[in-house]
Design an enzyme around this catalytic site. Structure first.
Site, PDB file in Angstrom:
ATOM      1  N   PRO A 191      43.966  35.517  26.557  1.00  0.00           N
ATOM      2  CA  PRO A 191      45.404  35.916  26.337  1.00  0.00           C
ATOM      3  C   PRO A 191      46.144  36.383  27.574  1.00  0.00           C
ATOM      4  CG  PRO A 191      43.585  37.548  26.090  1.00  0.00           C
ATOM      5  CD  PRO A 191      42.903  36.295  26.387  1.00  0.00           C
ATOM      6  N   LEU A 192      45.511  36.496  28.609  1.00  0.00           N
ATOM      7  CA  LEU A 192      46.106  37.077  30.002  1.00  0.00           C
ATOM      8  C   LEU A 192      46.266  35.439  30.819  1.00  0.00           C
ATOM      9  CD1 LEU A 192      44.557  40.343  30.528  1.00  0.00           C
ATOM     10  CD2 LEU A 192      46.887  39.826  29.819  1.00  0.00           C
ATOM     11  N   GLY A 193      46.059  34.556  30.427  1.00  0.00           N
ATOM     12  CA  GLY A 193      46.116  33.215  31.248  1.00  0.00           C
ATOM     13  C   GLY A 193      44.632  32.899  31.809  1.00  0.00           C
ATOM     14  N   TYR A 252      27.278  33.794  27.485  1.00  0.00           N
ATOM     15  CA  TYR A 252      27.769  34.919  28.615  1.00  0.00           C
ATOM     16  C   TYR A 252      26.730  35.368  29.548  1.00  0.00           C
ATOM     17  CZ  TYR A 252      32.049  34.382  26.065  1.00  0.00           C
ATOM     18  OH  TYR A 252      33.485  34.111  25.523  1.00  0.00           O
ATOM     19  N   PHE A 284      39.969  32.244  35.204  1.00  0.00           N
ATOM     20  CA  PHE A 284      39.494  31.020  35.774  1.00  0.00           C
ATOM     21  C   PHE A 284      40.801  30.175  36.454  1.00  0.00           C
ATOM     22  CE2 PHE A 284      36.481  30.836  31.992  1.00  0.00           C
ATOM     23  CZ  PHE A 284      35.243  30.857  32.978  1.00  0.00           C
ATOM     24  N   THR A 285      42.067  30.568  36.122  1.00  0.00           N
ATOM     25  CA  THR A 285      43.083  29.965  36.634  1.00  0.00           C
ATOM     26  C   THR A 285      44.082  30.980  37.334  1.00  0.00           C
ATOM     27  OG1 THR A 285      44.002  29.815  34.559  1.00  0.00           O
ATOM     28  CG2 THR A 285      43.115  27.754  35.328  1.00  0.00           C
TER      29      THR A 285
HETATM   30  N1  LIG Z   1      35.868  31.010  22.168  1.00  0.00           N
HETATM   31  C1  LIG Z   1      35.562  30.778  23.389  1.00  0.00           C
HETATM   32  O1  LIG Z   1      35.250  29.709  23.581  1.00  0.00           O
HETATM   33  C2  LIG Z   1      36.192  31.803  24.485  1.00  0.00           C
HETATM   34  C3  LIG Z   1      36.532  31.136  25.870  1.00  0.00           C
HETATM   35  C4  LIG Z   1      36.816  32.014  26.827  1.00  0.00           C
HETATM   36  C5  LIG Z   1      36.966  33.425  26.396  1.00  0.00           C
HETATM   37  N2  LIG Z   1      36.644  33.958  25.307  1.00  0.00           N
HETATM   38  C6  LIG Z   1      36.663  35.287  24.932  1.00  0.00           C
HETATM   39  O2  LIG Z   1      38.125  35.646  25.297  1.00  0.00           O
HETATM   40  C7  LIG Z   1      38.088  36.765  26.169  1.00  0.00           C
HETATM   41  C8  LIG Z   1      39.301  36.783  26.927  1.00  0.00           C
HETATM   42  O3  LIG Z   1      39.455  35.752  27.889  1.00  0.00           O
HETATM   43  P1  LIG Z   1      39.185  35.963  29.306  1.00  0.00           P
HETATM   44  O4  LIG Z   1      38.601  37.103  29.784  1.00  0.00           O
HETATM   45  O5  LIG Z   1      38.560  34.595  29.829  1.00  0.00           O
HETATM   46  O6  LIG Z   1      40.545  35.649  29.972  1.00  0.00           O
HETATM   47  P2  LIG Z   1      41.745  36.689  29.878  1.00  0.00           P
HETATM   48  O7  LIG Z   1      41.740  37.900  29.015  1.00  0.00           O
HETATM   49  O8  LIG Z   1      43.125  35.891  29.580  1.00  0.00           O
HETATM   50  O9  LIG Z   1      41.900  37.202  31.385  1.00  0.00           O
HETATM   51  C9  LIG Z   1      40.901  37.930  32.036  1.00  0.00           C
HETATM   52  C10 LIG Z   1      41.326  38.097  33.623  1.00  0.00           C
HETATM   53  O10 LIG Z   1      42.573  39.055  33.623  1.00  0.00           O
HETATM   54  C11 LIG Z   1      42.157  40.033  34.394  1.00  0.00           C
HETATM   55  N3  LIG Z   1      42.822  41.206  33.716  1.00  0.00           N
HETATM   56  C12 LIG Z   1      42.479  41.754  32.664  1.00  0.00           C
HETATM   57  N4  LIG Z   1      43.343  42.750  32.498  1.00  0.00           N
HETATM   58  C13 LIG Z   1      44.191  42.953  33.395  1.00  0.00           C
HETATM   59  C14 LIG Z   1      45.260  43.739  33.534  1.00  0.00           C
HETATM   60  N5  LIG Z   1      45.542  44.790  32.659  1.00  0.00           N
HETATM   61  N6  LIG Z   1      46.088  43.590  34.707  1.00  0.00           N
HETATM   62  C15 LIG Z   1      45.593  42.393  35.402  1.00  0.00           C
HETATM   63  N7  LIG Z   1      44.543  41.781  35.274  1.00  0.00           N
HETATM   64  C16 LIG Z   1      43.794  41.807  34.124  1.00  0.00           C
HETATM   65  C17 LIG Z   1      40.697  40.024  34.487  1.00  0.00           C
HETATM   66  O11 LIG Z   1      40.365  40.834  35.814  1.00  0.00           O
HETATM   67  P3  LIG Z   1      39.582  42.222  36.082  1.00  0.00           P
HETATM   68  O12 LIG Z   1      38.185  41.850  35.540  1.00  0.00           O
HETATM   69  O13 LIG Z   1      39.692  42.402  37.370  1.00  0.00           O
HETATM   70  O14 LIG Z   1      40.292  43.098  35.064  1.00  0.00           O
HETATM   71  C18 LIG Z   1      40.117  38.609  34.365  1.00  0.00           C
HETATM   72  O15 LIG Z   1      40.379  38.127  35.673  1.00  0.00           O
HETATM   73  C19 LIG Z   1      37.012  36.694  27.059  1.00  0.00           C
HETATM   74  O16 LIG Z   1      36.596  37.958  27.469  1.00  0.00           O
HETATM   75  C20 LIG Z   1      35.758  36.242  25.941  1.00  0.00           C
HETATM   76  O17 LIG Z   1      35.223  37.202  25.083  1.00  0.00           O
HETATM   77  C21 LIG Z   1      36.234  32.792  24.379  1.00  0.00           C
END
Ligand SMILES: NC(=O)c1ccc[n+]([C@@H]2O[C@H](COP(=O)([O-])OP(=O)(O)OC[C@H]3O[C@@H](n4cnc5c(N)ncnc54)[C@H](OP(=O)(O)O)[C@@H]3O)[C@@H](O)[C@H]2O)c1
Length: 298
Positions: free
Chosen positions: A212-214, A61, A217-218
Site C-alpha cells: 500500500p506504500l509502494g 516470512y 522492495f522498490t
Molecule cells: N499477499 C502477498 O503475497 C503479500 C506480498 C507482500 C506483502 N504482503 C503483506 O502486505 C503488507 C504490506 O506490504 P509491504 O510491507 O511489503 O509494503 P508497504 O506497506 O507498501 O511498505 C513497507 C515499507 O514502507 C515503510 N513504511 C511504513 N510506514 C511508513 C511511513 N509511515 N513512512 C515512511 N515509510 C514507511 C517501511 O519501512 P519501515 O519498516 O522503516 O517503516 C517499509 O520499507 C506486508 O507487511 C505483508 O503483510 C502480502
C-alpha cells in the site's frame, strides 16, 4: 469531503480498517530473524495497544520467524484479533520464494501456522496463486480451495481469501466458496488491479492491498514523497506523503482494509492516524494525477 468509516466487514467479522502487515518484522529479504527481535515485538504490542485487530502474516516470512514473534508478543491473543496468513508458497534453503500449492502442501502450511502462532484456529487464510514468477499455477483452483474448505470444516481456519489473483480467478472461486478478501498488489501509484477492486465492490468483498506504500522492495515511500501531486496534497493537510497514500486507499473503497508494513513504532503510529484525514473532491482529483510507479512483480 469523503466520510471515512473506521471499521469494515471481513467475511462475518468486523475489523478496524487500518491493520498491520507483519512482513517487515523478519530479517533482510524477509529471511531469517530481525536484528532486534525486542523491537519487532514492541511494534506488535504497540499495534494492538492502539486498537489494531487485523494482522497479516505468513509462514514464509522468515520462514516461521514472524509468526513466532507474533506469538511471543501477543499470545494469549486478545478477543477479536484476526490473524490472517497465506498459503501457496514456501522458501528454499537460499530464501528463494517457491511454489507450494498442492492441496497437501496447503494443509501442511496451515498446520505449521497453527503451531507457530500457537492457536487452534487461524482467522483467515489467503490462497496465493502466483508465487516465484508469472507462470500460472497448474494445480486446479477447485482442489486448492477444497483443501481450505476441508480445514475450515475441521475448525482450523475461519475465513478464506485469495491473493495475487486475476478477476477471472475471483469469479471462479466465488462459484466454489465465499471469499472474504482479495489481497493483491495495489496502491495510489499502482492501480493496474482496478478491475479486481471493482469486482470486489460489486460482490462486497474486502480488498486488502499489499504494497500500500509502494513496497520496501522498490523504495516505495520515498517515491511517493517525490510525486508532486502527493507532495502537494500532503503539504495542504500537514501530513506525510505515506499518510496521503493510505488515506486515498481508505477513501477509494469503503471495504478497503489496510495492512501497511513497518518495523518502526513511529511509522506504525503515523499509519494508524490516517483515518482522521479528510480528502475532499479537489484532493481526490489531484491524486488521480499521481504517476504510475509500479511495484515488484512477485
Ligand atoms: N499477499 C502477498 O503475497 C503479500 C506480498 C507482500 C506483502 N504482503 C503483506 O502486505 C503488507 C504490506 O506490504 P509491504 O510491507 O511489503 O509494503 P508497504 O506497506 O507498501 O511498505 C513497507 C515499507 O514502507 C515503510 N513504511 C511504513 N510506514 C511508513 C511511513 N509511515 N513512512 C515512511 N515509510 C514507511 C517501511 O519501512 P519501515 O519498516 O522503516 O517503516 C517499509 O520499507 C506486508 O507487511 C505483508 O503483510 C502480502
Amino acid at each position: 469531503m469523503t466520510t471515512i468509516t473506521q471499521t469494515a466487514p471481513l467475511g462475518d467479522r468486523t475489523v478496524r480498517r487500518i491493520g498491520f502487515g507483519a512482513m517487515q518484522l523478519a530479517g533482510p529479504g524477509v529471511f531469517g530473524p530481525p536484528e532486534d527481535p525486542d523491537a519487532a515485538r514492541a511494534v506488535l504490542r504497540r499495534a494492538v495497544e492502539l486498537g489494531v485487530d487485523h494482522i497479516d502474516t505468513a509462514q514464509v516470512y522468515g520462514p516461521d520467524v514472524v509468526n513466532e514473534l507474533i506469538a511471543e508478543a501477543l499470545h494469549p491473543y486478545p478477543d477479536g484479533l484476526v490473524l490472517a496468513t497465506k498459503v501457496g508458497g514456501a522458501r528454499d534453503e537460499r530464501g528463494e520464494w517457491v511454489r507450494a500449492s498442492r492441496p497437501e502442501q496447503l494443509r501442511a502450511t496451515v498446520e505449521q501456522d497453527l503451531r507457530t502462532l500457537r492457536t487452534e484456529r487461524i482467522g483467515l487464510v489467503n490462497l496465493r496463486r502466483q508465487v516465484g514468477g508469472p507462470e500460472p499455477d497448474a494445480v486446479p483452483l477447485a482442489e486448492q480451495l477444497g483443501a481450505l474448505t476441508d480445514m475450515r470444516d475441521e475448525g482450523k481456519l475461519g475465513l478464506i481469501g485469495l491473493s495475487t489473483v486475476s478477476a477471472g480467478i475471483v469469479e471462479a472461486a466465488l462459484e466454489i466458496t465465499p471469499i472474504a478478501e482479495v489481497q493483491n498488489a495495489y496502491g495510489i501509484a499502482n492501480r493496474t488491479d482496478e478491475p479486481v477492486v471493482d469486482l470486489c465492490r460489486e460482490h462486497g468483498i474486502a480488498y486488502v492491498p499489499y504494497y500500500p506504500l509502494g513496497s520496501a522492495f522498490t523504495g516505495g515511500p520515498r517515491a511517493l514523497a517525490a510525486d508532486p501531486a502527493i507532495a502537494s496534497v500532503a503539504a495542504g493537510h500537514g501530513v506525510s506523503a505515506s499518510q496521503i497514500a493510505l488515506a486515498w486507499l481508505l477513501a477509494h473503497y469503503d471495504r478497503m482494509l489496510l495492512i501497511p508494513g513497518t518495523s518502526s513504532v513511529a511509522h506504525l503510529e503515523e499509519n494508524l492516524a490516517v483515518d482522521g484525514i479528510g480528502l475532499d473532491d479537489e484532493d481526490m482529483a489531484a491524486l488521480d494525477r499521481v504517476a504510475h510507479l509500479g511495484a515488484p512483480s512477485f
